[in-house]
Design an enzyme around this catalytic site. Structure first.
Site, PDB file in Angstrom:
ATOM      1  N   ARG A  37       0.806  -1.214   0.000  1.00  0.00           N
ATOM      2  CA  ARG A  37       0.000   0.000   0.000  1.00  0.00           C
ATOM      3  C   ARG A  37       0.841   1.267   0.000  1.00  0.00           C
ATOM      4  O   ARG A  37       0.462   2.265  -0.622  1.00  0.00           O
ATOM      5  CB  ARG A  37      -0.943  -0.015   1.215  1.00  0.00           C
ATOM      6  CG  ARG A  37      -2.034   1.058   1.157  1.00  0.00           C
ATOM      7  CD  ARG A  37      -2.847   1.107   2.444  1.00  0.00           C
ATOM      8  NE  ARG A  37      -4.060   1.917   2.309  1.00  0.00           N
ATOM      9  CZ  ARG A  37      -4.784   2.354   3.323  1.00  0.00           C
ATOM     10  NH1 ARG A  37      -4.428   2.052   4.561  1.00  0.00           N
ATOM     11  NH2 ARG A  37      -5.872   3.084   3.130  1.00  0.00           N
ATOM     12  N   ASN A 100      -7.479   6.686  -0.887  1.00  0.00           N
ATOM     13  CA  ASN A 100      -6.992   5.316  -0.934  1.00  0.00           C
ATOM     14  C   ASN A 100      -7.903   4.564   0.017  1.00  0.00           C
ATOM     15  O   ASN A 100      -7.894   4.802   1.219  1.00  0.00           O
ATOM     16  CB  ASN A 100      -5.525   5.257  -0.488  1.00  0.00           C
ATOM     17  CG  ASN A 100      -4.918   3.880  -0.658  1.00  0.00           C
ATOM     18  OD1 ASN A 100      -5.246   2.962   0.087  1.00  0.00           O
ATOM     19  ND2 ASN A 100      -4.014   3.737  -1.618  1.00  0.00           N
ATOM     20  N   SER A 101      -8.711   3.660  -0.519  1.00  0.00           N
ATOM     21  CA  SER A 101      -9.824   3.083   0.236  1.00  0.00           C
ATOM     22  C   SER A 101      -9.360   2.212   1.398  1.00  0.00           C
ATOM     23  O   SER A 101      -8.219   1.738   1.443  1.00  0.00           O
ATOM     24  CB  SER A 101     -10.711   2.250  -0.689  1.00  0.00           C
ATOM     25  OG  SER A 101     -11.268   3.038  -1.702  1.00  0.00           O
ATOM     26  N   MET A 102     -10.270   1.991   2.330  1.00  0.00           N
ATOM     27  CA  MET A 102     -10.022   1.124   3.470  1.00  0.00           C
ATOM     28  C   MET A 102      -9.625  -0.258   2.972  1.00  0.00           C
ATOM     29  O   MET A 102     -10.348  -0.872   2.174  1.00  0.00           O
ATOM     30  CB  MET A 102     -11.287   1.042   4.322  1.00  0.00           C
ATOM     31  CG  MET A 102     -11.156   0.219   5.574  1.00  0.00           C
ATOM     32  SD  MET A 102     -12.706   0.317   6.516  1.00  0.00           S
ATOM     33  CE  MET A 102     -12.290  -0.739   7.914  1.00  0.00           C
TER      34      MET A 102
END
Length: 393
Positions: A37, A100-102
């Site tokens: 990530r 930036n999604s969960m």
């Protein structure tokens, strides 16, 4: 933040958290490790909180690298843009417009996509590029097309993806149009929410293909839809669970102010007074809002809150013809209602809520949706497509 916390935060710790939650399946673990990530998070971020649409203040990688790293490897969303890039200062802007999604949501949606090796995949909403990179590792970059409407975000994401060693087709354009030149696709995944599934997505997907997208009705609430495309130009399937994504730019709404509904008169203007035993609190949570939204057309709420803990729930219609208010006070068992216009909006919401309540308050996963690409019809249902939901009003 303590030093041990910083040392513990990292890809492997987050992987353990996601696997314990059942979000990160073993078949996605190699992609997770190949595309960590932190390679896809910009240097300036606004960390979010798990399960909440709230952002903390700005964090910069240079200014506080430990806090930046901790945010990246926490199972929470990270806002990366405000106001379509217009706000770049400290603190926060008005509206978050990219993220930036969960991680839990990222891998839950990828799992629902059920991709196979060499599947051709269209991603709508490149964002920071993390989702596209994960897909590239799984199906091959030559099989991934990712579309982003924001030119600056698209460029930054493309650079990150390439620096990570992947080279999918990155397109700057209107994601609602898909990308016909790369069709047909076996899978389509959206990283933004929609209120209307674009017909182009269905038309560009092979029969038997899958579309995974966050979907939310006008009233509120949202869930991830997993739709299987049929040969007749329709797509149908259940919702897989709750979600809370930023709306696709082309489908954002700009509701009129309440004064537009009152015709220049002070509230309650020509509203007709009545009362209700249904508390505004009961219709304010994500699931009941979703259930109500599936049964109502063009109705949306807004809470006008006061310092003493009371509030007025406003209901308005998108045609700017009708409105309603319900006054909430803690401890009361009856609440004042005013309604105006050809539609009795509170009565509609109330009927939709009691329909849901009478069936045992079914969760997101029991609801489903059928979409017709030709006429744009969206038909919600409960348990099976032949059990269509009633539309009130």
């Amino acid at each position: 933040m303590s030093t041990p916390d910083v040392k513990e935060a990292g890809p492997e710790r987050l992987a353990s958290v996601l696997m314990d939650k059942g979000a990160l399946a073993s078949d996605w673990l190699p992609a997770y490790r190949r595309a960590p990530r932190h390679l896809f998070v910009p240097d300036v971020i606004w960390p979010g909180r798990a399960g909440m649409n709230r952002q903390d203040d700005r964090v910069t990688r240079d200014g506080d690298p430990d806090l930046w790293w901790q945010a990246v490897y926490t199972d929470a969303p990270i806002t990366t843009q405000w106001d379509d890039g217009a706000y770049t200062g400290p603190g926060k802007g008005k509206v978050p417009t990219s993220s930036n999604s969960m991680p839990t949501m990222v891998f839950s949606m990828l799992d629902a996509l059920t991709v196979r090796e060499t599947d051709r995949v269209l991603e709508v909403g490149t964002g920071t590029g993390w989702n596209a990179a994960l897909l590239c590792h799984r199906v091959g970059p030559e099989n991934v097309v990712t579309v982003e409407v924001d030119e600056a975000s698209a460029k930054d994401a493309r650079d990150r993806i390439r620096q990570a060693g992947f080279h999918p087709l990155c397109v700057v354009g209107d994601g609602a149009q898909g990308y016909a030149d790369g069709a047909p696709y076996d899978r389509v995944i959206a990283t933004c929410s929609v209120g209307s599934v674009p017909g182009a997505w269905i038309e560009q997907t092979r029969p038997g293909g899958v579309i995974v997208t966050p979907w939310g009705p006008e009233y509120g609430g949202e869930a991830v839809a997993r739709l299987v495309v049929k040969g007749d130009g329709t797509a149908s399937g259940n919702f897989t669970g709750s979600s809370a994504f930023m709306r696709m730019r082309q489908q954002r709404r700009a509701p009129k102010h309440v004064r537009e509904y009152l015709g220049g008169q002070p509230w309650p203007a020509d509203g007709v007074k009545s009362s209700t035993v249904l508390s505004p609190e009961a219709v304010g949570d994500w699931l009941p809002m979703f259930a109500i939204g599936l049964q109502t057309l063009g109705v949306f709420p807004w809470a006008e809150r006061y310092e003493d803990g009371t509030y007025t729930l406003w209901l308005r219609d998108t045609d700017v013809t009708s409105w309603a208010t319900v006054d909430y006070e803690p401890g009361r068992t009856e609440y004042d209602v005013y309604q105006s216009g050809p539609r009795e909006l509170w009565s509609e919401v109330e009927a939709a809520y009691w329909w849901w309540d009478a069936r045992g308050c079914p969760g997101f996963e029991r609801f489903g949706l059928t979409v017709d690409a030709e006429n744009g019809a969206h038909t919600p249902w409960l348990d099976s497509p032949d059990q269509r939901l009633p539309i009130v009003g």
